[in-house]
Scaffold this motif. Structure first.
Motif, PDB file in Angstrom:
ATOM      1  N   LYS A 122      62.464 -11.927 -28.207  1.00 52.20           N
ATOM      2  CA  LYS A 122      61.288 -12.783 -28.396  1.00 52.20           C
ATOM      3  C   LYS A 122      60.007 -12.056 -27.995  1.00 52.20           C
ATOM      4  O   LYS A 122      58.914 -12.500 -28.293  1.00 52.20           O
ATOM      5  CB  LYS A 122      61.425 -14.062 -27.541  1.00 52.20           C
ATOM      6  CG  LYS A 122      62.613 -14.938 -27.923  1.00 52.20           C
ATOM      7  CD  LYS A 122      62.231 -15.967 -28.956  1.00 52.20           C
ATOM      8  CE  LYS A 122      63.433 -16.605 -29.627  1.00 52.20           C
ATOM      9  NZ  LYS A 122      64.334 -17.311 -28.713  1.00 52.20           N
ATOM     10  N   LEU A 123      60.154 -10.967 -27.255  1.00 54.80           N
ATOM     11  CA  LEU A 123      58.982 -10.222 -26.787  1.00 54.80           C
ATOM     12  C   LEU A 123      58.845  -8.929 -27.595  1.00 54.80           C
ATOM     13  O   LEU A 123      59.774  -8.533 -28.290  1.00 54.80           O
ATOM     14  CB  LEU A 123      59.147  -9.888 -25.290  1.00 54.80           C
ATOM     15  CG  LEU A 123      59.431 -11.073 -24.365  1.00 54.80           C
ATOM     16  CD1 LEU A 123      59.664 -10.579 -22.944  1.00 54.80           C
ATOM     17  CD2 LEU A 123      58.275 -12.062 -24.395  1.00 54.80           C
ATOM     18  N   HIS A 124      57.695  -8.271 -27.488  1.00 49.53           N
ATOM     19  CA  HIS A 124      57.493  -7.024 -28.243  1.00 49.53           C
ATOM     20  C   HIS A 124      58.047  -5.838 -27.461  1.00 49.53           C
ATOM     21  O   HIS A 124      57.336  -4.853 -27.223  1.00 49.53           O
ATOM     22  CB  HIS A 124      56.012  -6.830 -28.549  1.00 49.53           C
ATOM     23  CG  HIS A 124      55.458  -7.870 -29.473  1.00 49.53           C
ATOM     24  ND1 HIS A 124      55.925  -8.063 -30.745  1.00 49.53           N
ATOM     25  CD2 HIS A 124      54.477  -8.797 -29.300  1.00 49.53           C
ATOM     26  CE1 HIS A 124      55.258  -9.057 -31.332  1.00 49.53           C
ATOM     27  NE2 HIS A 124      54.379  -9.522 -30.459  1.00 49.53           N
ATOM     28  N   ILE A 125      59.317  -5.928 -27.068  1.00 48.57           N
ATOM     29  CA  ILE A 125      59.920  -4.854 -26.281  1.00 48.57           C
ATOM     30  C   ILE A 125      60.430  -3.743 -27.193  1.00 48.57           C
ATOM     31  O   ILE A 125      60.238  -2.556 -26.906  1.00 48.57           O
ATOM     32  CB  ILE A 125      61.064  -5.416 -25.388  1.00 48.57           C
ATOM     33  CG1 ILE A 125      60.463  -6.335 -24.306  1.00 48.57           C
ATOM     34  CG2 ILE A 125      61.874  -4.283 -24.764  1.00 48.57           C
ATOM     35  CD1 ILE A 125      61.467  -6.955 -23.366  1.00 48.57           C
ATOM     36  N   ARG A 126      61.033  -4.128 -28.316  1.00 46.89           N
ATOM     37  CA  ARG A 126      61.567  -3.127 -29.246  1.00 46.89           C
ATOM     38  C   ARG A 126      60.450  -2.190 -29.728  1.00 46.89           C
ATOM     39  O   ARG A 126      60.622  -0.981 -29.789  1.00 46.89           O
ATOM     40  CB  ARG A 126      62.222  -3.836 -30.443  1.00 46.89           C
ATOM     41  CG  ARG A 126      63.068  -2.911 -31.297  1.00 46.89           C
ATOM     42  CD  ARG A 126      63.601  -3.636 -32.524  1.00 46.89           C
ATOM     43  NE  ARG A 126      64.248  -4.889 -32.151  1.00 46.89           N
ATOM     44  CZ  ARG A 126      64.240  -5.994 -32.906  1.00 46.89           C
ATOM     45  NH1 ARG A 126      63.609  -6.002 -34.064  1.00 46.89           N
ATOM     46  NH2 ARG A 126      64.854  -7.087 -32.494  1.00 46.89           N
ATOM     47  N   ARG A 131      57.430   3.048 -29.723  1.00 50.44           N
ATOM     48  CA  ARG A 131      56.219   3.810 -29.406  1.00 50.44           C
ATOM     49  C   ARG A 131      56.546   4.973 -28.473  1.00 50.44           C
ATOM     50  O   ARG A 131      56.003   6.064 -28.601  1.00 50.44           O
ATOM     51  CB  ARG A 131      55.177   2.922 -28.706  1.00 50.44           C
ATOM     52  CG  ARG A 131      54.394   2.032 -29.645  1.00 50.44           C
ATOM     53  CD  ARG A 131      53.400   1.175 -28.877  1.00 50.44           C
ATOM     54  NE  ARG A 131      52.214   1.927 -28.469  1.00 50.44           N
ATOM     55  CZ  ARG A 131      51.219   1.410 -27.755  1.00 50.44           C
ATOM     56  NH1 ARG A 131      51.268   0.151 -27.357  1.00 50.44           N
ATOM     57  NH2 ARG A 131      50.176   2.144 -27.431  1.00 50.44           N
ATOM     58  N   VAL A 132      57.421   4.691 -27.489  1.00 51.23           N
ATOM     59  CA  VAL A 132      57.770   5.723 -26.507  1.00 51.23           C
ATOM     60  C   VAL A 132      58.634   6.801 -27.161  1.00 51.23           C
ATOM     61  O   VAL A 132      58.455   7.997 -26.900  1.00 51.23           O
ATOM     62  CB  VAL A 132      58.503   5.074 -25.304  1.00 51.23           C
ATOM     63  CG1 VAL A 132      59.036   6.133 -24.344  1.00 51.23           C
ATOM     64  CG2 VAL A 132      57.554   4.120 -24.569  1.00 51.23           C
ATOM     65  N   GLN A 133      59.559   6.370 -28.036  1.00 50.18           N
ATOM     66  CA  GLN A 133      60.463   7.287 -28.738  1.00 50.18           C
ATOM     67  C   GLN A 133      59.715   8.283 -29.620  1.00 50.18           C
ATOM     68  O   GLN A 133      60.064   9.446 -29.691  1.00 50.18           O
ATOM     69  CB  GLN A 133      61.377   6.474 -29.675  1.00 50.18           C
ATOM     70  CG  GLN A 133      62.653   5.993 -29.070  1.00 50.18           C
ATOM     71  CD  GLN A 133      63.499   5.237 -30.107  1.00 50.18           C
ATOM     72  OE1 GLN A 133      62.973   4.674 -31.061  1.00 50.18           O
ATOM     73  NE2 GLN A 133      64.813   5.231 -29.893  1.00 50.18           N
ATOM     74  N   ASP A 134      58.699   7.766 -30.330  1.00 46.36           N
ATOM     75  CA  ASP A 134      57.998   8.566 -31.340  1.00 46.36           C
ATOM     76  C   ASP A 134      57.329   9.806 -30.722  1.00 46.36           C
ATOM     77  O   ASP A 134      56.381   9.676 -29.939  1.00 46.36           O
ATOM     78  CB  ASP A 134      56.948   7.673 -32.017  1.00 46.36           C
ATOM     79  CG  ASP A 134      56.334   8.344 -33.243  1.00 46.36           C
ATOM     80  OD1 ASP A 134      56.421   9.583 -33.346  1.00 46.36           O
ATOM     81  OD2 ASP A 134      55.775   7.615 -34.085  1.00 46.36           O
ATOM     82  N   LYS A 161      64.912   0.245 -17.523  1.00 43.72           N
ATOM     83  CA  LYS A 161      66.260   0.695 -17.883  1.00 43.72           C
ATOM     84  C   LYS A 161      66.320   1.140 -19.343  1.00 43.72           C
ATOM     85  O   LYS A 161      66.950   2.136 -19.678  1.00 43.72           O
ATOM     86  CB  LYS A 161      67.289  -0.421 -17.643  1.00 43.72           C
ATOM     87  CG  LYS A 161      67.658  -0.516 -16.177  1.00 43.72           C
ATOM     88  CD  LYS A 161      68.809  -1.467 -15.927  1.00 43.72           C
ATOM     89  CE  LYS A 161      69.235  -1.403 -14.459  1.00 43.72           C
ATOM     90  NZ  LYS A 161      70.096  -2.526 -14.092  1.00 43.72           N
ATOM     91  N   LEU A 162      65.642   0.383 -20.201  1.00 41.66           N
ATOM     92  CA  LEU A 162      65.620   0.707 -21.636  1.00 41.66           C
ATOM     93  C   LEU A 162      64.953   2.051 -21.899  1.00 41.66           C
ATOM     94  O   LEU A 162      65.353   2.788 -22.805  1.00 41.66           O
ATOM     95  CB  LEU A 162      64.822  -0.358 -22.394  1.00 41.66           C
ATOM     96  CG  LEU A 162      65.553  -1.527 -23.029  1.00 41.66           C
ATOM     97  CD1 LEU A 162      64.569  -2.316 -23.882  1.00 41.66           C
ATOM     98  CD2 LEU A 162      66.732  -1.077 -23.893  1.00 41.66           C
TER      99      LEU A 162
END
Lengths: 202, 202
Positions: A122-126, A131-134, A161-162
């Motif tokens: 429900k949150l913009h976590i993905r 953004r961090v991965q890129d 953790k993610l």
């Protein structure tokens, strides 16, 4: 007496539906609107519609924006290696007022609270993970600035953790006794945090 | 950060122009409006316009009305021999809540205050005299319910002098220590009024 004035009654109801506005205040505001000139009343109504129509979320950080990217994401002078994760736009505005932080933001639009049905999807976590991965984004540090509440802490822990697998520094804002605050008035939670976060004097 | 969001800034300004709404509250209200569904935001804007468009002053007593005559003036069950003179519609609403008074009203829309340029011709005083003069109205008593302030008292005195020539009883609401109030907390003005207005115990 409002029963004879459905338009007034309706306007009072509308004001009352706003947060922190009780019946008395709503009545006072509605009366003020009746005193407005026609022009001013239309401008007021139009402001509501225009704000609703023009403002959307930034496609990168989910801050409020009138364009594809918000003012912060599109500002070339911001330090793009830092992402500060906040619960909502209000937190972002508070942090911006300090003028100490010059990085980017990521607005979650809530905190994890499974009890209220607010799960990670429900949150913009993905989107934060993307953004961090890129590698193009060259993110070096993610500063988690959720509130020091059970939900805020849970969210901070979940995100940290993610993000662990990616080579970024993950930090959390310091919590403790507010500047100018008196120990006497600090609650136990704050004092506990202040002890835990104590720093060595040099 | 609002500088990048003119629509939001405009909406905040509009809320801030309402009485008793500061910058922080205006911001909170504007954010709430952004969270509204499109439908709800339009309903809000429409309520402002409809209220402004439909509500006018009663042609007899100058209370708010959506018709030629207000709900009170057009109510056949009210005692038409009594006219209660009030400063504004808010006073009228407060008095109506008591459900003790069943007469008519006359809303002055202000009190005399020559310092602020509010002279008798700026208020609906002439219309009150016409109402009292008109034998068809059969007015027996005019109850003056302006506030116990310098301006309210001046207005009451002015009106009572104007109405003297006509054969009507002119009264003023009693002022004194509020029911449930403590003498200790009553101000000097109130105590002075309480002394002056003392009644004999039977």
């Amino acid at each position: 007496m409002e029963e004879n004035l459905p338009s007034l009654e309706n306007l009072i109801d509308k004001f009352q539906s706003l947060p922190g506005i009780g019946r008395k205040t709503a009545q006072r505001l509605a009366f003020r609107v009746l005193d407005f000139s026609d022009e001013k009343a239309y401008a007021f109504a139009d402001a509501v519609i225009q704000a609703k129509r023009n403002i959307r979320e930034c496609s990168c950080c989910f801050n409020l924006s009138e364009n594809e990217l918000c003012g912060i994401c599109s500002d070339k002078n911001r330090d793009r290696e830092y992402i500060c994760v906040v619960e909502d736009v209000k937190s972002l505005i508070s942090l911006e007022k300090v003028r100490e932080y010059h990085g980017l933001y990521h607005v979650l639009h809530g905190v994890l609270s499974p009890r209220d049905g607010i799960t990670p999807d429900k949150l913009h976590i993905r989107e934060l993970v993307y953004r961090v991965q890129d590698p193009d984004n060259k993110v070096e540090e993610v500063i988690i600035a959720t509130s020091p509440t059970v939900e805020g802490d849970t969210t901070a822990l979940y995100i940290s953790k993610l993000l662990k697998p990616y080579n970024v520094k993950i930090t959390r804002l310091a919590y403790g006794i507010p500047v100018g605050g008196d120990l006497e008035f600090a609650d136990e939670g704050t004092l506990f945090r202040a002890f835990k976060g104590r720093t060595e004097l040099e």
